[in-house]
Design an enzyme around this catalytic site. Sequence first.
Site, PDB file in Angstrom:
ATOM      1  N   SER A 110      37.343  26.287 -12.386  1.00  0.00           N
ATOM      2  CA  SER A 110      36.469  25.944 -11.257  1.00  0.00           C
ATOM      3  C   SER A 110      35.415  27.031 -11.179  1.00  0.00           C
ATOM      4  O   SER A 110      35.587  28.118 -11.749  1.00  0.00           O
ATOM      5  CB  SER A 110      37.296  25.942  -9.969  1.00  0.00           C
ATOM      6  OG  SER A 110      36.470  25.974  -8.826  1.00  0.00           O
ATOM      7  N   TYR A 160      43.974  29.506  -4.183  1.00  0.00           N
ATOM      8  CA  TYR A 160      43.219  28.730  -5.187  1.00  0.00           C
ATOM      9  C   TYR A 160      42.349  29.659  -6.050  1.00  0.00           C
ATOM     10  O   TYR A 160      42.359  29.569  -7.289  1.00  0.00           O
ATOM     11  CB  TYR A 160      42.354  27.698  -4.455  1.00  0.00           C
ATOM     12  CG  TYR A 160      41.630  26.709  -5.324  1.00  0.00           C
ATOM     13  CD1 TYR A 160      42.216  25.490  -5.654  1.00  0.00           C
ATOM     14  CD2 TYR A 160      40.336  26.961  -5.796  1.00  0.00           C
ATOM     15  CE1 TYR A 160      41.543  24.553  -6.441  1.00  0.00           C
ATOM     16  CE2 TYR A 160      39.664  26.035  -6.578  1.00  0.00           C
ATOM     17  CZ  TYR A 160      40.260  24.831  -6.896  1.00  0.00           C
ATOM     18  OH  TYR A 160      39.583  23.921  -7.669  1.00  0.00           O
TER      19      TYR A 160
HETATM   20  N1  LIG Z   1      37.247  18.311  -7.038  1.00  0.00           N
HETATM   21  C1  LIG Z   1      36.597  19.461  -7.190  1.00  0.00           C
HETATM   22  O1  LIG Z   1      35.597  19.730  -6.510  1.00  0.00           O
HETATM   23  C2  LIG Z   1      37.027  20.451  -8.229  1.00  0.00           C
HETATM   24  C3  LIG Z   1      36.128  21.475  -8.562  1.00  0.00           C
HETATM   25  C4  LIG Z   1      36.503  22.410  -9.516  1.00  0.00           C
HETATM   26  C5  LIG Z   1      37.738  22.328 -10.103  1.00  0.00           C
HETATM   27  N2  LIG Z   1      38.590  21.325  -9.750  1.00  0.00           N
HETATM   28  C6  LIG Z   1      39.909  21.295 -10.389  1.00  0.00           C
HETATM   29  O2  LIG Z   1      40.069  20.072 -11.057  1.00  0.00           O
HETATM   30  C7  LIG Z   1      41.464  19.758 -11.109  1.00  0.00           C
HETATM   31  C8  LIG Z   1      41.662  18.319 -10.660  1.00  0.00           C
HETATM   32  O3  LIG Z   1      41.192  18.170  -9.341  1.00  0.00           O
HETATM   33  P1  LIG Z   1      40.743  16.778  -8.715  1.00  0.00           P
HETATM   34  O4  LIG Z   1      39.643  17.095  -7.787  1.00  0.00           O
HETATM   35  O5  LIG Z   1      40.556  15.776  -9.781  1.00  0.00           O
HETATM   36  O6  LIG Z   1      42.042  16.470  -7.820  1.00  0.00           O
HETATM   37  P2  LIG Z   1      42.789  15.114  -7.460  1.00  0.00           P
HETATM   38  O7  LIG Z   1      43.500  15.414  -6.173  1.00  0.00           O
HETATM   39  O8  LIG Z   1      41.876  13.943  -7.515  1.00  0.00           O
HETATM   40  O9  LIG Z   1      43.840  14.954  -8.643  1.00  0.00           O
HETATM   41  C9  LIG Z   1      44.857  15.894  -8.857  1.00  0.00           C
HETATM   42  C10 LIG Z   1      45.990  15.212  -9.589  1.00  0.00           C
HETATM   43  O10 LIG Z   1      47.032  16.190  -9.782  1.00  0.00           O
HETATM   44  C11 LIG Z   1      48.255  15.584  -9.501  1.00  0.00           C
HETATM   45  N3  LIG Z   1      49.243  16.562  -9.086  1.00  0.00           N
HETATM   46  C12 LIG Z   1      49.266  17.255  -7.914  1.00  0.00           C
HETATM   47  N4  LIG Z   1      50.388  17.981  -7.837  1.00  0.00           N
HETATM   48  C13 LIG Z   1      51.093  17.742  -8.982  1.00  0.00           C
HETATM   49  C14 LIG Z   1      52.349  18.180  -9.446  1.00  0.00           C
HETATM   50  N5  LIG Z   1      53.131  18.987  -8.725  1.00  0.00           N
HETATM   51  N6  LIG Z   1      52.770  17.755 -10.656  1.00  0.00           N
HETATM   52  C15 LIG Z   1      52.018  16.897 -11.383  1.00  0.00           C
HETATM   53  N7  LIG Z   1      50.817  16.426 -10.970  1.00  0.00           N
HETATM   54  C16 LIG Z   1      50.365  16.842  -9.779  1.00  0.00           C
HETATM   55  C17 LIG Z   1      47.957  14.610  -8.384  1.00  0.00           C
HETATM   56  O11 LIG Z   1      48.971  13.605  -8.263  1.00  0.00           O
HETATM   57  C18 LIG Z   1      46.612  14.055  -8.805  1.00  0.00           C
HETATM   58  O12 LIG Z   1      46.754  12.913  -9.632  1.00  0.00           O
HETATM   59  C19 LIG Z   1      42.191  20.789 -10.246  1.00  0.00           C
HETATM   60  O13 LIG Z   1      42.742  21.801 -11.050  1.00  0.00           O
HETATM   61  C20 LIG Z   1      41.071  21.360  -9.415  1.00  0.00           C
HETATM   62  O14 LIG Z   1      41.326  22.681  -9.007  1.00  0.00           O
HETATM   63  C21 LIG Z   1      38.262  20.374  -8.817  1.00  0.00           C
END
Ligand SMILES: NC(=O)c1ccc[n+]([C@@H]2O[C@H](COP(=O)([O-])OP(=O)(O)OC[C@H]3O[C@@H](n4cnc5c(N)ncnc54)[C@H](O)[C@@H]3O)[C@@H](O)[C@H]2O)c1
Length: 249
Positions: free
Chosen positions: A131, A144
């Site tokens: 991120s 985080y």
């Molecule tokens: N959305 C943003 O703005 C953003 C920005 C930078 C980085 N990220 C990173 O991208 C990644 C994905 O985020 P996203 O926004 O797509 O989130 P999201 O909530 O849409 O998806 C996350 C997924 O992880 C799964 N998950 C959660 N806990 C779990 C567990 N204990 N075991 C297995 N699976 C599990 C959830 O079921 C879900 O399908 C994360 O690492 C997040 O930190 C997101």
Amino acid sequence: MDNSLNGRKALVTGGASGIGAACARALAARGAKVVVADVDAPGAAALADELGGTAWTVDLLDVDSLAALSLDCDILVNNAGIQKVAPIEEFEPAEFRRILALMLEAPFLLIRAALPHMYANGFGRIINISSVHGLRASAYKSAYVSAKHGLEGLSKVTALEGGERGVTSNCINPGYVRTPLVEKQIADQARLHGIPEAEVLAKVMLTESAVKRLVEPAEVASLAAWMASDDAGMVTGASYTMDGGWSAR
Ligand SMILES: NC(=O)c1ccc[n+]([C@@H]2O[C@H](COP(=O)([O-])OP(=O)(O)OC[C@H]3O[C@@H](n4cnc5c(N)ncnc54)[C@H](O)[C@@H]3O)[C@@H](O)[C@H]2O)c1
């Protein structure tokens, strides 16, 4: 059709939603066989069906069960993540440990489980969805930001160990992406910053970004698919930002 990942097997954690689902789709579209790993069993099964891949229902918080694991994937996307927004003095210690376990310890254990197969084949791609918070801090995100900074270090060590053995390891560093994870934190951000929910995007999330919009999951996924390709063989130990210019400051 782009067949550049034909014959490759990919594992995407958190693959049922958001960025993970977009990565699973992008890798499958280029010919990879994808394992959608997620605690959300129906979500993982539905996407695996759609992509002709397989679902792995797994709670990555159960880190003890990952210690004896062996994986046969060529591409590992460490993506599963959660968010918790609270000031440090109110941050539950158990919640801090949970975030570190899911977003740092589990990636370590999965990399550890995947490397022997990758080393045996002389090819591997570790793609860590970090991120902008792997490179910059924001208030109220102690766990985080700590987990993502740790993931940056883990990724670089993996790159150094894997360099001579065909394995690359990189981070992708998006700004705010249009996913459920971001939608879920809007109410908390509004309360903590004392502003209406409608103003969170402009006044909290996009203040540092030169491009004033959310990143789309498919944009992150296209970078991940390129990192997985043969073209990216000299890219390792790197952190590629996709943050609309946030980290240019
Ligand atoms: N959305 C943003 O703005 C953003 C920005 C930078 C980085 N990220 C990173 O991208 C990644 C994905 O985020 P996203 O926004 O797509 O989130 P999201 O909530 O849409 O998806 C996350 C997924 O992880 C799964 N998950 C959660 N806990 C779990 C567990 N204990 N075991 C297995 N699976 C599990 C959830 O079921 C879900 O399908 C994360 O690492 C997040 O930190 C997101």
